[in-house]
Design an enzyme around this catalytic site. Structure first.
Site, mmCIF file in Angstrom:
data_model
loop_
_atom_site.group_PDB
_atom_site.id
_atom_site.type_symbol
_atom_site.label_atom_id
_atom_site.label_comp_id
_atom_site.label_asym_id
_atom_site.label_seq_id
_atom_site.Cartn_x
_atom_site.Cartn_y
_atom_site.Cartn_z
ATOM 1 N N HIS A 173 0.839 -1.198 0.000
ATOM 2 C CA HIS A 173 0.000 0.000 0.000
ATOM 3 C C HIS A 173 0.875 1.250 0.000
ATOM 4 O O HIS A 173 0.781 2.088 0.885
ATOM 5 C CB HIS A 173 -0.930 -0.003 1.220
ATOM 6 C CG HIS A 173 -1.853 -1.181 1.255
ATOM 7 N ND1 HIS A 173 -2.223 -1.800 2.432
ATOM 8 C CD2 HIS A 173 -2.480 -1.855 0.271
ATOM 9 C CE1 HIS A 173 -3.034 -2.807 2.164
ATOM 10 N NE2 HIS A 173 -3.196 -2.861 0.855
ATOM 11 N N GLU A 189 -8.118 -5.849 -4.937
ATOM 12 C CA GLU A 189 -6.718 -5.601 -5.297
ATOM 13 C C GLU A 189 -6.322 -6.557 -6.415
ATOM 14 O O GLU A 189 -6.624 -7.750 -6.367
ATOM 15 C CB GLU A 189 -5.812 -5.773 -4.079
ATOM 16 C CG GLU A 189 -6.160 -4.792 -2.972
ATOM 17 C CD GLU A 189 -5.377 -5.012 -1.693
ATOM 18 O OE1 GLU A 189 -4.795 -4.039 -1.210
ATOM 19 O OE2 GLU A 189 -5.348 -6.143 -1.200
ATOM 20 N N GLU A 195 -5.357 -13.027 -0.111
ATOM 21 C CA GLU A 195 -4.588 -11.966 -0.758
ATOM 22 C C GLU A 195 -3.087 -12.230 -0.722
ATOM 23 O O GLU A 195 -2.331 -11.532 -0.042
ATOM 24 C CB GLU A 195 -4.902 -10.621 -0.108
ATOM 25 C CG GLU A 195 -4.871 -10.614 1.416
ATOM 26 C CD GLU A 195 -5.186 -9.242 1.984
ATOM 27 O OE1 GLU A 195 -4.469 -8.281 1.642
ATOM 28 O OE2 GLU A 195 -6.136 -9.139 2.767
#
Length: 230
Positions: A59, A89, A185
């Site tokens: 990020h 994402e 993720e």
């Protein structure tokens, strides 16, 4: 989230600056939330969009860097509805993807796909992480993995964080149960000095059901879908 992701993809062009692409995505999400929930709070919806070596963190801050052909791109859309947040994402490439980048991207997508299959009631968080570690280890990439494979979802507080007991990490023994909402993720990050340098990250949200899990992320991942034309 989907509206933000689709708007971001449409805004990517050669020479576009990271922050300008992100602004387009955020505006689209805020408008979609307002249209769908006309009496809700509209606070803290945001987008991170990184390009090239700026993808080396999950990020990283927005910058004024301009998109170039062959860039690896990181799409991060976060929509907030009355304190409840969702995340989308994706790894993208602009115009083309080099062979070293493609090989790494495909490996990370394979980890992501296997992770989606492992989300089910009775699965132990730490055991999910250990199995996914094995895929990276087979390709000598485990040292480039960045952090846990997922976490819980619900209300978000920037000040207090989230529920530590539902992180998909090796040290967490929590069993998944119906009604839990978790992400998958996986991310690897290779330094600029390595072939295929950059950050690779996919992110879906799943609701654990009685006999499996429902994936509520309606956005494709992988090279077949996310090499953007110039």
């Amino acid at each position: 989230m989907t509206s933000g992701g689709e708007t971001l993809v449409a805004a990517v062009r050669e020479g576009a600056r990271e922050f300008e692409v992100a602004l387009e995505s955020t505006r689209a999400m805020v408008r979609a939330i307002a249209d769908t929930f006309p009496h809700t709070e509209l606070m803290d919806t945001w987008t991170w969009f990184q390009t090239g070596i700026n993808t080396d963190g999950a990020h990283n801050p927005l910058t004024t860097r301009r998109v170039q052909k062959g860039d690896i791109l990181s799409l991060n859309c976060f929509s907030m509805i009355s304190g409840y947040y969702q995340a989308l994402e994706r790894t993208l490439f602009f115009n083309h993807c080099s062979d070293p980048h493609l090989a790494l991207w495909q490996i990370n997508c394979a980890v992501h796909q296997r992770g989606l299959e492992l989300i089910r009631p009775g699965a132990r968080c730490g055991e999910i992480a250990e199995e996914l570690n094995q895929i990276y280890r087979q390709h000598d990439l485990l040292q480039y993995r960045t952090f846990g494979y997922g976490h819980s979802f619900g209300t978000l507080s920037h000040y207090y964080g989230r529920e530590a007991g539902l992180e998909l990490r090796e040290d967490i023994d929590t069993l998944l149960a119906p009604g839990m909402v978790v992400s998958m993720e996986p991310m690897i990050m290779l330094p600029e000095s390595k072939p295929g340098g950059g950050g690779y990250r996919e992110h879906d949200i799943l609701i654990v059901t009685e006999d499996g899990a429902e994936n509520i992320t309606a956005f494709p991942f992988g090279p077949e879908f996310n090499i953007l034309p110039a």
